[in-house]
Scaffold this motif. Structure first.
Motif, PDB file in Angstrom:
ATOM      1  N   THR A 146       9.019  38.425  10.059  1.00 12.39           N
ATOM      2  CA  THR A 146       8.248  39.164  11.056  1.00 12.39           C
ATOM      3  C   THR A 146       9.077  40.228  11.767  1.00 12.39           C
ATOM      4  O   THR A 146       8.539  40.971  12.591  1.00 12.39           O
ATOM      5  CB  THR A 146       7.627  38.219  12.102  1.00 12.39           C
ATOM      6  OG1 THR A 146       8.655  37.415  12.682  1.00 12.39           O
ATOM      7  CG2 THR A 146       6.562  37.337  11.477  1.00 12.39           C
ATOM      8  N   HIS A 194       7.371  42.387   8.852  1.00 13.27           N
ATOM      9  CA  HIS A 194       6.033  42.134   8.326  1.00 13.27           C
ATOM     10  C   HIS A 194       5.095  41.511   9.368  1.00 13.27           C
ATOM     11  O   HIS A 194       5.518  40.685  10.192  1.00 13.27           O
ATOM     12  CB  HIS A 194       6.116  41.239   7.093  1.00 13.27           C
ATOM     13  CG  HIS A 194       6.751  41.919   5.917  1.00 13.27           C
ATOM     14  ND1 HIS A 194       6.134  42.954   5.249  1.00 13.27           N
ATOM     15  CD2 HIS A 194       7.955  41.737   5.321  1.00 13.27           C
ATOM     16  CE1 HIS A 194       6.931  43.366   4.273  1.00 13.27           C
ATOM     17  NE2 HIS A 194       8.041  42.654   4.295  1.00 13.27           N
ATOM     18  N   ASP A 195       3.829  41.918   9.300  1.00 16.66           N
ATOM     19  CA  ASP A 195       2.775  41.403  10.170  1.00 16.66           C
ATOM     20  C   ASP A 195       2.559  39.910   9.882  1.00 16.66           C
ATOM     21  O   ASP A 195       2.407  39.524   8.715  1.00 16.66           O
ATOM     22  CB  ASP A 195       1.492  42.189   9.896  1.00 16.66           C
ATOM     23  CG  ASP A 195       0.383  41.876  10.880  1.00 16.66           C
ATOM     24  OD1 ASP A 195       0.155  40.681  11.163  1.00 16.66           O
ATOM     25  OD2 ASP A 195      -0.277  42.816  11.345  1.00 16.66           O
ATOM     26  N   ARG A 236      -0.001  38.113  10.126  1.00 20.03           N
ATOM     27  CA  ARG A 236      -1.256  37.882   9.401  1.00 20.03           C
ATOM     28  C   ARG A 236      -1.081  38.132   7.913  1.00 20.03           C
ATOM     29  O   ARG A 236      -1.666  37.423   7.077  1.00 20.03           O
ATOM     30  CB  ARG A 236      -2.353  38.788   9.965  1.00 20.03           C
ATOM     31  CG  ARG A 236      -2.777  38.452  11.392  1.00 20.03           C
ATOM     32  CD  ARG A 236      -3.629  39.540  11.985  1.00 20.03           C
ATOM     33  NE  ARG A 236      -2.890  40.808  12.079  1.00 20.03           N
ATOM     34  CZ  ARG A 236      -3.381  41.935  12.563  1.00 20.03           C
ATOM     35  NH1 ARG A 236      -4.638  41.978  12.994  1.00 20.03           N
ATOM     36  NH2 ARG A 236      -2.646  43.029  12.624  1.00 20.03           N
ATOM     37  N   TYR A 237      -0.287  39.118   7.577  1.00 21.55           N
ATOM     38  CA  TYR A 237      -0.005  39.406   6.169  1.00 21.55           C
ATOM     39  C   TYR A 237       0.803  38.271   5.543  1.00 21.55           C
ATOM     40  O   TYR A 237       0.495  37.812   4.432  1.00 21.55           O
ATOM     41  CB  TYR A 237       0.750  40.728   6.062  1.00 21.55           C
ATOM     42  CG  TYR A 237       1.261  41.056   4.677  1.00 21.55           C
ATOM     43  CD1 TYR A 237       0.382  41.219   3.603  1.00 21.55           C
ATOM     44  CD2 TYR A 237       2.624  41.210   4.436  1.00 21.55           C
ATOM     45  CE1 TYR A 237       0.847  41.531   2.328  1.00 21.55           C
ATOM     46  CE2 TYR A 237       3.097  41.527   3.169  1.00 21.55           C
ATOM     47  CZ  TYR A 237       2.210  41.679   2.120  1.00 21.55           C
ATOM     48  OH  TYR A 237       2.673  41.987   0.868  1.00 21.55           O
ATOM     49  N   TYR A 257      -4.874  43.753   1.416  1.00 16.16           N
ATOM     50  CA  TYR A 257      -3.444  43.545   1.612  1.00 16.16           C
ATOM     51  C   TYR A 257      -2.625  44.083   0.432  1.00 16.16           C
ATOM     52  O   TYR A 257      -1.428  43.789   0.320  1.00 16.16           O
ATOM     53  CB  TYR A 257      -3.143  42.065   1.802  1.00 16.16           C
ATOM     54  CG  TYR A 257      -3.606  41.514   3.133  1.00 16.16           C
ATOM     55  CD1 TYR A 257      -2.927  41.832   4.315  1.00 16.16           C
ATOM     56  CD2 TYR A 257      -4.709  40.668   3.215  1.00 16.16           C
ATOM     57  CE1 TYR A 257      -3.335  41.316   5.538  1.00 16.16           C
ATOM     58  CE2 TYR A 257      -5.123  40.150   4.434  1.00 16.16           C
ATOM     59  CZ  TYR A 257      -4.445  40.485   5.592  1.00 16.16           C
ATOM     60  OH  TYR A 257      -4.846  39.975   6.802  1.00 16.16           O
ATOM     61  N   SER A 288       4.607  46.873   6.184  1.00 14.30           N
ATOM     62  CA  SER A 288       4.490  45.810   7.176  1.00 14.30           C
ATOM     63  C   SER A 288       3.370  44.836   6.846  1.00 14.30           C
ATOM     64  O   SER A 288       3.550  43.621   6.922  1.00 14.30           O
ATOM     65  CB  SER A 288       4.260  46.407   8.561  1.00 14.30           C
ATOM     66  OG  SER A 288       3.977  45.398   9.503  1.00 14.30           O
ATOM     67  N   GLY A 289       2.211  45.362   6.453  1.00 18.09           N
ATOM     68  CA  GLY A 289       1.059  44.504   6.206  1.00 18.09           C
ATOM     69  C   GLY A 289       0.413  44.699   4.863  1.00 18.09           C
ATOM     70  O   GLY A 289      -0.767  44.375   4.687  1.00 18.09           O
TER      71      GLY A 289
END
Length: 388
Positions: free
Chosen positions: A59, A62-63, A65-66, A86, A137-138
């Motif tokens: 994180t 990276h997001d 949620r992803y 995604y 990121s996502g």
């Protein structure tokens, strides 16, 4: 052991696997490890095992949620409805079992390389499974699920407040890393790649220079298709030498995709094995001159897994570990082991035989020189204030 370098490696890296016909094939790591060993320049004492990066480490870039979706998709028996949003379930990045675990292992391998270097346990470290520079990121992109390069840079910024020079010589633009640090003047991202006019991801123009306080700290040199060794190395030496002098990094991270080779099936550059000796040689020298030796290398692209990748990354390791190799026959036992499994004839020697000259050589060389001039127009090259 006298050598001050470590290779981050595990056969488990091959679990990052899309399907048999996908161009990204981590079998290349098995061939590379075996070639290094067959040349007698790699022993078990040189190797550090990778680890799985934690969610907190991922994180950094990276997001969450992803990350959760990648984990869920990798444990699902069918493709989940949100996959396409995604960047997953595409031709480039198909879904596969245990996506999160195999991707996080590659990131953890690069972080182990960072820890070893930044904590002074070794001067240099190489994670050949790393270099997944397209992931955002996502969103997954270009065969890349998590971006180990970006996570490693963010990790060094967080824990060591390091000024990081990132040098990417993959034939494809290092877009994911560039956009991660586009406004950060403490991270200088440098990408030499084939022009996006002809090649994925279509970015990496000289006008992509950074934003805000990071303006001038994103450097792109899009090379003309069919660029050969001399033009490539001329640009590389001048570019990198000037930038190291001007930026004065604490550490150098190199992404060593080897798809600029003339044999690569996905690109249109015309280089030979010569550049894969010279690229790490300069990085090595500059790391000692400016960074107290701190140099982390990762792999990247390379889609001729039989003729190019093993030789290129063996040359990198030979340079990093101070065991220089000259042009010589490839080990007989390596050829006998792998030739029956390859549809292509394996090269007999470490370096290439002469390739035909590209008819537009002079024009390509001149165009690349002009591109370099535009690329470094606002870059920290060390020539801004000659009074110091």
């Amino acid at each position: 052991m006298s050598r001050n370098a470590r290779l981050i490696y595990s056969p488990d890296y091959t679990q990052y696997y899309f399907h048999d016909d996908h161009p990204f094939n981590q079998r290349r790591l098995l061939l590379t490890h075996d070639l290094m060993s067959s040349f007698g320049i790699l022993t078990e004492s040189d190797i550090l095992a990778p680890r799985i990066a934690t969610e907190g480490e991922l994180t950094l870039v990276h997001d969450p949620r992803y990350i959760q979706f990648v984990r869920d998709q990798g444990h699902s028996e069918k493709e989940l409805p949100q996959a396409a949003s995604y960047g997953l379930g595409t031709e480039d990045v198909p879904c596969f079992t245990n996506m999160h675990e195999s991707s996080a292992l590659i990131v953890g391998g690069t972080l182990n390389a960072v820890d070893a270097v930044m904590k002074g346990q070794t001067e240099h470290a190489f994670n050949p499974a790393g270099g997944l520079h397209h992931a955002f990121s996502g969103r997954a992109s270009g065969f890349c699920i998590y971006n180990d390069c970006s996570v490693a840079i963010a990790y060094m910024r967080k824990h060591w407040n390091a000024r990081v020079l990132y040098i990417d010589t993959d034939a494809h633009h290092g877009d994911g890393v560039q956009w991660s640090f586009y406004d950060d003047p403490n991270v200088l991202t440098v990408s030499m790649h084939e022009t996006g006019k002809y090649l994925f991801p279509g970015t990496g123009n000289t006008t992509e220079r950074g934003d805000g306080s990071g303006y001038g700290y994103s450097i792109n040199v899009p090379l003309d298709a069919f660029t050969e060794d001399d033009s490539f190395l001329d640009i590389y030496h001048e570019l990198v030498t000037k930038l190291v002098k001007g930026f004065k990094p604490d550490v150098i991270l190199t992404q060593n995709g080897c798809d600029a080779h003339a044999y690569d099936p996905l690109t249109h550059l015309s280089c030979t094995m010569k550049i894969y000796q010279e690229i790490p040689r300069l990085a090595h020298r500059l790391a000692h001159e400016y960074c107290e030796g701190r140099w982390i290398a990762v792999g990247g692209g390379g889609y001729d897994i039989w003729r190019v990748v093993p030789r290129a990354w063996t040359l990198l390791w030979s340079e990093m570990s101070d065991q220089p190799l000259s042009d010589q026959p490839l080990p007989k036992e390596w050829l006998e082991r792998w030739q029956p499994q390859s549809e292509l004839g394996l090269p007999a020697r470490l370096f290439d035989e002469g390739f035909p000259v590209i008819p537009r050589r002079a024009e390509i060389t001149e165009k690349n020189r002009l591109t370099l001039e535009r690329a470094i127009m606002y870059a920290p090259t060390g020539t801004e204030d000659t009074s110091k």
